[in-house]
Design a protein around this motif. Structure first.
Motif, PDB file in Angstrom:
ATOM      1  N   UNK A   8      -2.682 -32.639  -3.794  1.00 20.20           N
ATOM      2  CA  UNK A   8      -2.131 -33.300  -1.858  1.00 20.20           C
ATOM      3  C   UNK A   8      -1.095 -34.762  -1.949  1.00 20.20           C
ATOM      4  N   UNK A   9      -0.526 -34.470  -3.436  1.00 22.51           N
ATOM      5  CA  UNK A   9       0.336 -35.821  -3.083  1.00 22.51           C
ATOM      6  C   UNK A   9       1.783 -35.792  -4.052  1.00 22.51           C
ATOM      7  N   UNK A  10       1.555 -34.981  -4.412  1.00 21.74           N
ATOM      8  CA  UNK A  10       2.748 -34.124  -5.111  1.00 21.74           C
ATOM      9  C   UNK A  10       4.096 -33.531  -4.016  1.00 21.74           C
ATOM     10  N   UNK A  11       5.100 -34.048  -4.356  1.00 23.17           N
ATOM     11  CA  UNK A  11       6.755 -33.218  -3.830  1.00 23.17           C
ATOM     12  C   UNK A  11       5.924 -31.875  -2.761  1.00 23.17           C
ATOM     13  N   UNK A  12       6.891 -32.037  -1.696  1.00 27.02           N
ATOM     14  CA  UNK A  12       6.434 -30.364  -1.204  1.00 27.02           C
ATOM     15  C   UNK A  12       7.031 -29.776  -1.722  1.00 27.02           C
ATOM     16  N   UNK A  13       8.224 -29.579  -2.391  1.00 23.99           N
ATOM     17  CA  UNK A  13       8.895 -28.465  -3.123  1.00 23.99           C
ATOM     18  C   UNK A  13       8.229 -28.379  -3.760  1.00 23.99           C
ATOM     19  N   UNK A  14       7.942 -29.292  -5.462  1.00 24.24           N
ATOM     20  CA  UNK A  14       6.795 -29.177  -6.633  1.00 24.24           C
ATOM     21  C   UNK A  14       5.416 -28.431  -6.095  1.00 24.24           C
ATOM     22  N   UNK A  15       5.319 -28.671  -4.859  1.00 24.20           N
ATOM     23  CA  UNK A  15       3.781 -27.683  -4.502  1.00 24.20           C
ATOM     24  C   UNK A  15       4.251 -26.206  -4.665  1.00 24.20           C
ATOM     25  N   UNK A  16       5.612 -26.534  -3.546  1.00 29.95           N
ATOM     26  CA  UNK A  16       6.004 -25.046  -3.367  1.00 29.95           C
ATOM     27  C   UNK A  16       6.493 -23.370  -4.525  1.00 29.95           C
ATOM     28  N   UNK A  17       7.056 -24.795  -5.516  1.00 32.28           N
ATOM     29  CA  UNK A  17       7.194 -24.044  -6.947  1.00 32.28           C
ATOM     30  C   UNK A  17       6.268 -23.540  -7.320  1.00 32.28           C
TER      31      UNK A  17
END
Length: 146
Positions: A8-17
């Motif tokens: 829930x706190x990670x970078x949104x781009x990393x989350x999408x990847x």
């Protein structure tokens, strides 16, 4: 990413990847090809999957929502619009948080699968990823970022 990564706190781009990566594994047995969309002008779609099966195949749209509050119904409805626009057979929305009753009702009528934070952690764990979701930590982190 490490074992103590809070989704829930990670970078949104990393989350999408990460979502793309885990669904590549999830779909690997089914001849489904996965592609990320461009981060801008993605029309609310983060990952596009192409099921190449001649009988059951088609386009599957995935939307990742790294939220710390309940996902409102609007993004679920927007995914349905993207499905119509792309002639998709299914939509999958994945979040770090939860969905409300109206989102589940809408999704069940429009071939959309909703995966909440608990479901996401379970899916990741099934494929060897050991992450967690701490909404309160993410809210504190996000408020410190502004």
């Amino acid at each position: 990413l490490s074992i103590d990564t809070n989704l829930a706190a990670m970078d949104w781009r990393d989350f999408e990847t990460l979502i793309k990566d885990v669904f590549e594994i999830e779909f690997s047995e089914q001849d489904i090809e996965i592609r990320n969309t461009q981060h801008s002008n993605d029309g609310g779609v983060d990952v596009v999957a192409f099921n190449n099966n001649a009988y059951t195949g088609g386009i599957i749209l995935l939307q990742a929502k790294r939220y710390t509050n309940t996902v409102p119904p609007e993004p679920v409805r927007a995914l349905r619009g993207s499905m119509e626009e792309n002639k998709a057979i299914r939509g999958i929305m994945i979040t770090t948080s939860t969905y409300g009753k109206s989102s589940y009702e809408f999704a069940s009528q429009h071939n959309i699968t909703l995966i909440d934070g608990n479901g996401l952690v379970h899916l990741l764990s099934k494929h060897g990823y050991d992450f967690h979701i701490d909404i309160e930590q993410a809210k504190a982190f996000n408020s410190n970022q502004h």
